[in-house]
Design an enzyme around this catalytic site. Structure first.
Site, PDB file in Angstrom:
ATOM      1  N   GLY A  94       0.781  -1.192   0.066  1.00 30.31           N
ATOM      2  CA  GLY A  94       0.024  -0.036   0.261  1.00 30.31           C
ATOM      3  C   GLY A  94       0.897   1.019  -0.012  1.00 30.31           C
ATOM      4  CG  ASP A  96      -1.643   3.033   3.534  1.00 31.88           C
ATOM      5  OD1 ASP A  96      -1.037   2.109   2.661  1.00 31.88           O
ATOM      6  OD2 ASP A  96      -2.471   2.679   4.137  1.00 31.88           O
TER       7      ASP A  96
END
Length: 242
Positions: A94, A96
């Site tokens: 991801g 993030d």
């Protein structure tokens, strides 16, 4: 000045950095993207560069809105980052988590760092003192735990997050709060303990929407920073501007 565009599962965050210092931030629903972008441009006309990080699906029209106005870095698995990525499936990592690891390189260089992001999911990411990212873990966040108890059972209610007063719940409601919140606390403490036993000089970062509440109950020595992901994204933008 830099604009950070962080698109989450339900909301969007805008942040403005000037000389690596966070000047301003806001969050809003995706449907308000274009009006919020216009507002931030009016408020900060000197913003010339942006980074877009999206864990969900961001429509092309929103990306075009930003690209038509400034230089843009779209964060993905191929974006240049200031660490060695040893994740075996880098394309599934991801964005993030990439940003959080980058933030640790900025704030704690040459340290063994465990970053815990307590949001919709709880992610654990570890980078060693040799600047090598090794991976981590993913588990359900607080809201997912409450929701799953309600969705997957016939009689358990959906509750709002609340810190329990004691471990032993003597009602269904207090039992759920104890199981969800304290279960999460004990999970985090257990994982920190495992890493600490292997890396005695471990630095632990706690961030994300639930970080403030969880940090009050964690006995471990941690650094709580709600803006850690935004700082990591700004560092990636600066790193790709050199």
């Amino acid at each position: 000045m830099n604009l950070i565009v962080d698109v989450g599962n339900t909301r969007v965050k805008f942040a403005v950095f000037d000389n690596n210092h966070l000047q301003w931030k806001t969050n809003f629903l995706l449907s308000d993207f274009e009006s919020e972008f216009k507002a931030v441009k009016n408020k900060f006309p000197d913003v010339k560069s942006a980074i877009i990080s999206s864990v969900g699906r961001l429509e092309k029209k929103y990306i075009d809105t930003v690209e038509n106005d400034m230089r843009v870095v779209k964060l993905n698995s191929e974006t240049k980052v200031p660490f060695q990525n040893n994740y075996k499936t880098p394309k599934t990592l991801g964005v993030d988590r990439i940003a959080l690891v980058t933030g640790s390189v900025l704030k704690f260089p040459n340290k063994n760092v465990l970053i815990i992001d307590a949001g919709t999911c709880i992610t654990y990411d570890f980078i060693n003192k040799n600047n090598i990212y090794l991976g981590g873990a993913i588990s359900p966040g607080l809201r997912l735990r409450y929701q799953s108890l309600n969705d997957l059972t016939a009689n358990l209610p959906l509750l709002e997050t609340k810190r329990p007063k004691k471990v032993i719940g003597n009602t269904t409601t207090s039992s759920i709060h104890s199981g969800v919140v304290l279960g999460t606390i004990y999970e985090i403490q257990g994982i920190i303990k495992v890493y600490s036993e292997k890396y005695s000089d471990l630095t632990v970062i706690l961030t994300g929407g639930d970080a403030k509440m969880l940090s009050k109950q964690l006995k471990s020595s941690i650094f709580a920073n709600s803006d850690f992901l935004l700082e990591g994204l700004n560092y990636i933008l600066e790193f790709n501007s050199k």
